[in-house]
Structure formats: structure tokens, C-alpha cells
Design a protein around this motif. Structure first.
Motif, PDB file in Angstrom:
ATOM      1  N   GLY A  11       0.836  -1.205   0.000  1.00 17.94           N
ATOM      2  CA  GLY A  11       0.000   0.000   0.000  1.00 17.94           C
ATOM      3  C   GLY A  11       0.868   1.251   0.000  1.00 17.94           C
ATOM      4  N   GLY A  12       0.374   2.303  -0.612  1.00 13.70           N
ATOM      5  CA  GLY A  12       1.034   3.613  -0.550  1.00 13.70           C
ATOM      6  C   GLY A  12       2.345   3.717  -1.303  1.00 13.70           C
ATOM      7  N   ALA A  13       2.586   2.829  -2.265  1.00 19.14           N
ATOM      8  CA  ALA A  13       3.871   2.843  -2.983  1.00 19.14           C
ATOM      9  C   ALA A  13       3.884   3.845  -4.137  1.00 19.14           C
ATOM     10  CB  ALA A  13       4.178   1.449  -3.518  1.00 19.14           C
ATOM     11  N   GLY A  14       2.710   4.332  -4.533  1.00 16.94           N
ATOM     12  CA  GLY A  14       2.659   5.310  -5.626  1.00 16.94           C
ATOM     13  C   GLY A  14       1.874   4.853  -6.849  1.00 16.94           C
ATOM     14  N   LYS A  15       1.041   3.825  -6.695  1.00 12.35           N
ATOM     15  CA  LYS A  15       0.257   3.297  -7.828  1.00 12.35           C
ATOM     16  C   LYS A  15      -0.669   4.357  -8.430  1.00 12.35           C
ATOM     17  CE  LYS A  15      -1.464   0.068  -5.182  1.00 12.35           C
ATOM     18  NZ  LYS A  15      -0.565   0.182  -4.020  1.00 12.35           N
ATOM     19  N   THR A  16      -1.499   4.939  -7.575  1.00 14.33           N
ATOM     20  CA  THR A  16      -2.502   5.875  -8.108  1.00 14.33           C
ATOM     21  C   THR A  16      -1.830   7.123  -8.663  1.00 14.33           C
ATOM     22  OG1 THR A  16      -4.061   4.974  -6.503  1.00 14.33           O
ATOM     23  CG2 THR A  16      -4.677   7.053  -7.541  1.00 14.33           C
ATOM     24  N   THR A  17      -0.710   7.522  -8.078  1.00 17.07           N
ATOM     25  CA  THR A  17       0.029   8.687  -8.593  1.00 17.07           C
ATOM     26  C   THR A  17       0.516   8.409 -10.023  1.00 17.07           C
ATOM     27  OG1 THR A  17       0.696   9.262  -6.347  1.00 17.07           O
ATOM     28  CG2 THR A  17       1.995  10.233  -8.135  1.00 17.07           C
ATOM     29  N   ASP A  39      -9.631  -0.625  -6.794  1.00 18.55           N
ATOM     30  CA  ASP A  39      -9.264  -0.417  -5.391  1.00 18.55           C
ATOM     31  C   ASP A  39     -10.515  -0.019  -4.604  1.00 18.55           C
ATOM     32  OD1 ASP A  39      -8.197   0.214  -2.964  1.00 18.55           O
ATOM     33  OD2 ASP A  39      -6.846   1.781  -3.698  1.00 18.55           O
ATOM     34  N   THR A 142       9.982   5.368  -7.688  1.00 14.95           N
ATOM     35  CA  THR A 142       9.299   6.656  -7.560  1.00 14.95           C
ATOM     36  C   THR A 142       9.510   7.246  -6.164  1.00 14.95           C
ATOM     37  OG1 THR A 142       7.206   7.792  -7.987  1.00 14.95           O
ATOM     38  CG2 THR A 142       7.053   5.651  -6.883  1.00 14.95           C
ATOM     39  N   ALA A 143       9.181   8.537  -6.047  1.00 13.45           N
ATOM     40  CA  ALA A 143       9.423   9.285  -4.810  1.00 13.45           C
ATOM     41  C   ALA A 143      10.901   9.188  -4.404  1.00 13.45           C
ATOM     42  CB  ALA A 143       8.495   8.808  -3.691  1.00 13.45           C
ATOM     43  N   HIS A 171      11.295  11.481  -9.148  1.00 12.77           N
ATOM     44  CA  HIS A 171      11.741  11.965  -7.847  1.00 12.77           C
ATOM     45  C   HIS A 171      10.549  12.330  -6.958  1.00 12.77           C
ATOM     46  CE1 HIS A 171      15.950  13.163  -9.556  1.00 12.77           C
ATOM     47  NE2 HIS A 171      15.688  11.874  -9.634  1.00 12.77           N
ATOM     48  N   ARG A 172      10.844  12.469  -5.662  1.00 13.17           N
ATOM     49  CA  ARG A 172       9.796  12.934  -4.736  1.00 13.17           C
ATOM     50  C   ARG A 172       9.624  14.431  -4.966  1.00 13.17           C
ATOM     51  NH1 ARG A 172       7.480  11.085  -0.171  1.00 13.17           N
ATOM     52  NH2 ARG A 172       8.861   9.286  -0.051  1.00 13.17           N
ATOM     53  N   LEU A 173       8.589  14.787  -5.706  1.00  9.01           N
ATOM     54  CA  LEU A 173       8.378  16.174  -6.096  1.00  9.01           C
ATOM     55  C   LEU A 173       6.936  16.582  -5.815  1.00  9.01           C
ATOM     56  CD1 LEU A 173      10.237  16.074  -9.556  1.00  9.01           C
ATOM     57  CD2 LEU A 173      11.056  17.172  -7.460  1.00  9.01           C
ATOM     58  N   GLN A 177       2.498  15.293  -6.347  1.00  7.21           N
ATOM     59  CA  GLN A 177       1.469  15.259  -5.300  1.00  7.21           C
ATOM     60  C   GLN A 177       0.318  16.203  -5.643  1.00  7.21           C
ATOM     61  OE1 GLN A 177       4.399  16.248  -2.185  1.00  7.21           O
ATOM     62  NE2 GLN A 177       3.666  14.438  -1.102  1.00  7.21           N
TER      63      GLN A 177
HETATM   64  N1  LIG Z   1       6.896  10.756  -7.099  1.00  7.63           N
HETATM   65  C1  LIG Z   1       6.253  11.205  -6.011  1.00  7.63           C
HETATM   66  N2  LIG Z   1       6.571  12.414  -5.468  1.00  7.63           N
HETATM   67  C2  LIG Z   1       5.962  12.865  -4.379  1.00  7.63           C
HETATM   68  N3  LIG Z   1       4.983  12.204  -3.717  1.00  7.63           N
HETATM   69  C3  LIG Z   1       4.618  11.019  -4.197  1.00  7.63           C
HETATM   70  C4  LIG Z   1       5.222  10.442  -5.363  1.00  7.63           C
HETATM   71  N4  LIG Z   1       4.622   9.239  -5.599  1.00  7.63           N
HETATM   72  C5  LIG Z   1       3.706   9.074  -4.627  1.00  7.63           C
HETATM   73  N5  LIG Z   1       3.693  10.129  -3.778  1.00  7.63           N
HETATM   74  C6  LIG Z   1       2.851  10.325  -2.596  1.00  7.63           C
HETATM   75  O1  LIG Z   1       2.824   9.118  -1.842  1.00  7.63           O
HETATM   76  C7  LIG Z   1       1.532   8.896  -1.303  1.00  7.63           C
HETATM   77  C8  LIG Z   1       1.025   7.522  -1.750  1.00  7.63           C
HETATM   78  O2  LIG Z   1       0.890   7.549  -3.160  1.00  7.63           O
HETATM   79  P1  LIG Z   1      -0.316   6.814  -3.908  1.00  7.63           P
HETATM   80  O3  LIG Z   1      -1.626   7.190  -3.314  1.00  7.63           O
HETATM   81  O4  LIG Z   1      -0.109   7.046  -5.345  1.00  7.63           O
HETATM   82  O5  LIG Z   1       0.020   5.304  -3.524  1.00  7.63           O
HETATM   83  P2  LIG Z   1      -0.855   3.996  -3.792  1.00  7.63           P
HETATM   84  O6  LIG Z   1       0.104   2.908  -4.055  1.00  7.63           O
HETATM   85  O7  LIG Z   1      -1.883   4.269  -4.820  1.00  7.63           O
HETATM   86  O8  LIG Z   1      -1.568   3.799  -2.386  1.00  7.63           O
HETATM   87  P3  LIG Z   1      -2.767   2.756  -2.043  1.00  7.63           P
HETATM   88  O9  LIG Z   1      -2.124   1.412  -1.917  1.00  7.63           O
HETATM   89  O10 LIG Z   1      -3.279   3.275  -0.729  1.00  7.63           O
HETATM   90  O11 LIG Z   1      -3.754   2.833  -3.148  1.00  7.63           O
HETATM   91  C9  LIG Z   1       0.648  10.047  -1.789  1.00  7.63           C
HETATM   92  O12 LIG Z   1       0.573  11.009  -0.773  1.00  7.63           O
HETATM   93  C10 LIG Z   1       1.400  10.593  -2.993  1.00  7.63           C
HETATM   94  O13 LIG Z   1       1.162  11.971  -3.194  1.00  7.63           O
END
Ligand SMILES: Nc1ncnc2c1ncn2[C@@H]1O[C@H](COP(=O)(O)OP(=O)(O)OP(=O)(O)O)[C@@H](O)[C@H]1O
Ligand SMILES: [Mg+2]
Length: 216
Positions: A11-17, A39, A142-143, A171-173, A177
């Protein structure tokens, strides 16, 4: 090839981003794009309905028996389909992997992301064996916080596990977000540059609509 699934059991790895970034960049270029949100948190659906600036068809679908027929239907009527998945292994995720032309597995800087990224790549390999076809997959780092010990550690771990990694690192930018409420994909600065390189990588892998002309 035009169906991309974004998946990792972490969870929270950046999929939806990643999903938002691809959808916004393609919709902005005038492609007819669709998203399937598998999801239970429906984050991508909420984003499409409240923040996205260009037309995107979105379906929230948790029923694993509906994923493949729905994607197939959308694929017939759109240039591109993106599937976002939940942050845990589910039957819906397996079907989302099985119908993908390309799977993206985001890894953010944490050891748990590596562990789950490896598991997800193995899940995709199993799906490939079951389907008797290769399901191409790439890890997306990512991030990333360049120049830090954790960034170096993650690069080393990914290399050690011989994971297939996409060339472009995101990058974490804040621009990535901010897309969550502006709906706008970055087109300038460091984030714009990385987003454009990211899209180039996906095009080179055949993961984008045939007619895709990258405007860099
Ligand atoms: N490249 C990035 N730069 C900055 N922030 C990021 C980056 N990628 C992801 N984040 C931040 O990390 C957090 C988690 O990202 P995201 O919601 O995309 O993850 P997810 O894998 O979809 O989570 P979930 O499993 O809950 O669906 C968010 O707050 C998002 O803004
Ligand atoms: Mg998500």
C-alpha cells in the motif's frame, strides 16, 4: 498495446500517482482514455470525477469476474485503458495483471516496497506461465530522493533482485502530489522533464496507443 495495469501488493507505494500521471498526460494530448479502478478506496475514481481536467472514462469495479470483460469493452472503444489496483493481493489484481499489455510496479523508498515489489513481479511471472504468454512488467522507482543513502540502498536492492526497472526515475516532487487536486500533469521543470521521459519509456515498451507521438 494499450492496457497498462499499475500494481504492487504494498500500500502507498505510488500506484494511483502513476495512474493519474499517465491518464492526465494522454488525455491532455487528446487520446480517448479510460480507467478501471479496482481499489476499494476508489481514489482514482474520485480524482477523475473531481479533479481531472480532460475527459476520462472511469469505472470503479471490485468484482473480479467483471474486470476482464469490462477492460475488453473499454479497450474496444478507447485508445488506452489504465487499471489501478488495491494495495494488497486480491483476485481482482490477478485478473488486472492477466489482461495487461504492460504492468508497472511502483517502488517508493522503503524496504517493504522492495519486498512487495519482488512478490508482485513473481505474481506477474506466475500469471504469465498460467496464460502461456509474456506479461511485460517494469518496476518504477518513484518518490526517489537522489543523493540519499536510502536511494542508493533501493537501487542496490533492486539490482540484487534483478528486477526489470524502467529507465526513468520519478523523484519525490510536490508537482506529482499536487496532481491529486489540480488534475494537471506537470509539463515543465524537473517533474515535467521526468514525466516526459517516463512517457517515452512507456512508448518504447509499446505500452501506449499506436498513434502516440511523444511531444517532448
Ligand atoms: N513521485 C512522487 N513524489 C511525491 N509524492 C509522491 C510520489 N509518488 C507518490 N507520492 C505520494 O505518496 C503517497 C502515496 O501515493 P499513492 O496514493 O499514489 O500510492 P498507492 O500505491 O496508490 O496507495 P494505495 O495502496 O493506498 O492505493 C501520496 O501522498 C502521494 O502523493
Ligand atoms: Mg492507490
Amino acid at each position: 498495446m494499450s492496457i497498462i495495469t499499475v500494481a504492487t501488493t504494498k500500500g502507498g507505494a505510488g500506484k494511483t500517482t502513476l495512474g493519474r500521471l499517465i491518464l492526465a498526460l494522454l488525455a491532455m494530448r487528446g487520446f480517448k482514455v479510460a480507467a478501471v479502478d479496482a481499489d476499494y478506496n476508489h481514489t482514482l475514481t474520485d480524482w477523475v470525477t473531481t479533479a481531472a481536467k480532460h475527459p476520462i472514462t472511469v469505472h470503479h469495479e471490485l468484482d473480479e469476474t467483471r474486470i476482464v470483460p469490462l477492460v475488453s469493452e473499454l479497450h474496444n472503444s478507447h485508445d488506452f485503458v489504465l487499471i489501478d489496483t488495491a494495495g494488497a493481493a486480491s483476485q481482482a489484481t490477478i485478473f488486472a495483471l492477466g489482461c495487461a499489455d504492460l504492468v508497472l510496479v511502483p517502488i517508493s523508498p522503503s524496504s517493504a516496497d522492495i519486498v512487495e515489489g519482488i512478490k508482485t513481479i513473481n505474481l506477474i511471472k506466475s500469471a504469465s506461465m498460467m496464460l502461456k504468454r509474456d506479461v511485460p512488467a517494469r518496476v518504477v522507482l518513484t518518490a526517489v530522493q537522489p543523493g540519499t543513502n536510502i536511494a542508493e540502498h533501493i537501487e542496490n536492492e533492486v539490482a540484487k533482485a534483478t528486477l526489470p526497472v524502467l529507465k526513468t526515475r520519478l523523484h519525490r516532487l510536490v508537482a506529482f502530489q499536487e496532481m491529486s487536486f489540480t488534475g494537471i500533469a506537470p509539463t515543465s521543470g524537473a517533474a515535467g522533464h521526468q514525466a516526459s521521459n517516463f512517457l517515452d519509456d512507456l512508448a518504447a515498451l509499446g505500452g501506449l496507443p499506436e498513434s502516440m507521438k511523444i511531444a517532448s
